[in-house]
Write a protein that holds these residues in place. Structure first.
Motif, PDB file in Angstrom:
ATOM      1  N   THR A 482       0.834  -1.202   0.000  1.00 40.34           N
ATOM      2  CA  THR A 482       0.000   0.000   0.000  1.00 40.34           C
ATOM      3  C   THR A 482       0.866   1.248   0.000  1.00 40.34           C
ATOM      4  N   LEU A 483       0.262   2.358  -0.401  1.00 41.64           N
ATOM      5  CA  LEU A 483       0.972   3.634  -0.356  1.00 41.64           C
ATOM      6  C   LEU A 483       1.375   3.963   1.075  1.00 41.64           C
ATOM      7  N   GLU A 484       0.482   3.701   2.022  1.00 40.01           N
ATOM      8  CA  GLU A 484       0.777   3.995   3.431  1.00 40.01           C
ATOM      9  C   GLU A 484       2.019   3.237   3.897  1.00 40.01           C
ATOM     10  N   ALA A 485       2.102   1.953   3.545  1.00 37.01           N
ATOM     11  CA  ALA A 485       3.246   1.136   3.950  1.00 37.01           C
ATOM     12  C   ALA A 485       4.518   1.594   3.241  1.00 37.01           C
ATOM     13  N   TYR A 486       4.404   1.910   1.965  1.00 30.13           N
ATOM     14  CA  TYR A 486       5.566   2.357   1.194  1.00 30.13           C
ATOM     15  C   TYR A 486       6.177   3.622   1.808  1.00 30.13           C
ATOM     16  N   LEU A 487       5.319   4.580   2.140  1.00 27.39           N
ATOM     17  CA  LEU A 487       5.817   5.826   2.712  1.00 27.39           C
ATOM     18  C   LEU A 487       6.421   5.597   4.091  1.00 27.39           C
ATOM     19  N   SER A 488       5.727   4.870   4.949  1.00 25.34           N
ATOM     20  CA  SER A 488       6.186   4.690   6.329  1.00 25.34           C
ATOM     21  C   SER A 488       7.475   3.887   6.415  1.00 25.34           C
ATOM     22  N   LYS A 489       7.566   2.825   5.608  1.00 24.44           N
ATOM     23  CA  LYS A 489       8.697   1.908   5.737  1.00 24.44           C
ATOM     24  C   LYS A 489       9.870   2.242   4.832  1.00 24.44           C
TER      25      LYS A 489
END
Length: 532
Positions: A482-489
């Motif tokens: 997900t975009l959320e995971a890509y940005l956070s990690k």
């Protein structure tokens, strides 16, 4: 280091993001570590022509080409490489507004930007018809107002889009928009991640008596979500972007997004209970919601993240423009006194003085309404400074009141979310020119929202970096990432930032100022009516 970067540039292991802001067009080229390799920019200003805030098409292309050329020149100077290919490109622009084209692709009426408050009738009718708040600056409000005004161009519309959508179309041939940008044109169905079909049908019924040769769904861009393929740079598009002719065609592009969406990405504010505030020419706060609001509010836009999550947006047309002009006036005074004061020192000195003022600005009042302000129902604005005979009139309070009032209209919308709706917000991430002087804009914003405000080291890159990250996500994401995971990690892990919590005295002072602000709107109204 330079050798590694040079090879990455040669082999196309870079990503380019370009954003069209209100006063600056910025191009940011990033590497595989998501940091900037080269930057180019072009300053521009909107014009007020025939009661319309607009930008000329020639200025759009001139600004795009110049910002790209400056970035490419920096690549050549720093790394000794001519930029010929890029891994992916993304375009972003000011949301909303109105660009309508005929079948030949010609613009039918001058570009009407988000800054225009000229669609009140359409906004009211559509909001009632849809049972959904349609702000004046939304594209559908501009379209319907044109219908109501019986404008000749309406019958010739073949396609309508936003600024980012227009540029993307001309460079790729694809009539598409990212869902975040599309949500500022027309309401989005959270389940389908596309235009709300019932509301599309309601609009078509509304305009049916006009016997127009088009249906709404046929003239709107196709909606895409973050990570979707949005076409490739055509040969013609490559020449439009890079007038030197060096850039090759075939480069993939991500869905074009609005500045609200890129601001969310640039501050890692795409998950629930996160939010960001962008403060510059205009100011808007985006809060990712855990659930829908209890009812529709004219002061609150419901839009989406680039991946389609529901977002409440409080938007004020006016923020720092009038404040900047006052700072410029003090700069002129310094020059007249024989002092050559650099801009950063001028802003830093004046902004920090504001922190020494009385909590409530000493009884001073100001409105920075260079244009209309929908949050307080003004179709036109008049910048205004007011004081009573017993106000504590000094430079610290003068600067403080102009910083406070830059956020006054925004606070009205945020109070609805935080106080009336009980929306939970762990912190809000700030970016934009208001935060450039360390600590000052943060402290004022924290007081206005009574919420901790953080500014990350990366925030200075802004929306151009945000759209570059969306382009990187499109080509780099793993399956189901997900975009959320890509940005956070992958992007923000380990990134440092500075957080300022609200000072109770500042909070109380801002509340006292807001009581004065609300009472004084009658003064602003009189200025609009009687001063031309």
């Amino acid at each position: 280091m330079s050798l590694g970067v040079a090879e990455a540039i040669r082999s196309g292991k870079t990503v380019l993001g370009i954003e069209f802001g209100s006063t600056r067009i910025k191009a940011v080229l990033i590497g595989s570590d998501h940091t900037a390799i080269a930057v180019g920019s072009h300053d521009w200003e909107n014009s007020y022509v025939n009661q319309i805030w607009t930008y000329r098409l020639e200025d759009i292309w001139k600004g795009l080409q110049e910002s790209y050329a400056k970035m490419a020149r920096e690549v050549k100077e720093k790394y000794g490489v001519t930029l010929q290919t890029i891994g992916a490109i993304g375009f972003s622009g000011m949301m909303h507004g109105y660009m309508a084209f005929d079948e030949a692709g010609e613009l039918l009426t001058p570009f009407r930007t988000w800054r225009n408050n000229i669609t009140q009738q359409a906004s009211e009718v559509l909001s009632e018809t849809f049972s959904f708040s349609i702000p004046q600056r939304w594209s559908i409000a501009h379209l319907y107002q044109s219908v109501l005004n019986q404008e000749e161009h309406v019958a010739s519309i073949h396609f309508m889009t936003t600024l980012a959508g227009y540029i993307h179309w001309k460079l790729t041939g694809q009539k598409v928009l990212g869902v975040g940008e599309a949500s500022g044109m027309f309401p989005i169905d959270m389940h389908t991640k596309s235009y709300h079909e019932t509301m599309v049908s309601q609009f078509n019924d509304l305009v049916a008596p006009e016997n127009l040769p088009w249906k709404l769904e046929k003239i709107l861009p196709t909606v895409l979500v973050a990570g979707d393929d949005a076409g490739v740079l055509t040969a013609e598009g490559a020449k439009l972007l890079d007038v030197s002719g060096e850039l090759q065609a075939g480069i993939p592009l991500c869905p074009p997004e609005g500045d609200a969406g890129t601001g969310m990405v640039a501050t890692n504010s795409v998950e629930q209970r996160t939010g960001n505030v962008s403060a510059g020419t205009s100011v808007f706060a985006m809060v990712v919601l855990e659930k829908e609001l209890s009812k529709a509010y004219s002061e609150i836009d419901l839009v989406t993240t680039p991946s389609g999550s529901l977002v409440a947006m409080a938007h004020s047309n006016n923020c720092s423009s009038d404040l900047n002009e006052w700072v410029g006036l003090f700069g002129q005074f310094a020059w007249a006194m024989g002092m050559d004061v650099q801009s950063d020192k001028l802003y830093g000195t004046l902004y920090n003085l504001a922190l020494e003022g009385d909590a409530d600005c000493g009884g001073l009042l100001a409105y920075g309404y260079l244009s209309g302000e929908h949050m307080t129902h003004f179709e036109e604005g008049r910048p205004l400074f007011v004081r009573s005979s017993d106000s504590n009139f000094n430079l610290a309070n003068f600067m403080r009141v102009h910083l406070f009032t830059a956020l006054g209209a925004l606070k009205i919308g945020m109070d609805i979310l935080l106080k009336q709706e009980g929306v939970k917000l762990d912190e809000i991430l700030g970016h934009g020119g208001l935060f450039k002087t360390a600590g000052v804009g943060q402290r004022i914003m924290a007081a206005a929202l009574n919420t901790p405000v953080s500014v990350m080291e990366t925030a200075g890159e802004g929306g151009a970096w945000g759209i570059a990250l969306l382009a990187a996500y499109m080509i780099d994401k793993s399956e189901d990432e997900t975009l959320e995971a890509y940005l956070s990690k992958r992007v923000f892990a380990g990134k440092a930032g500075a957080t300022i919590s609200p000072d109770p005295k500042d909070v109380a002072g801002f509340e006292a100022f807001m009581e004065r602000y609300m009472r004084g709107l009658a003064i602003e109204r009189a200025a609009v009516e009687h001063f031309n």
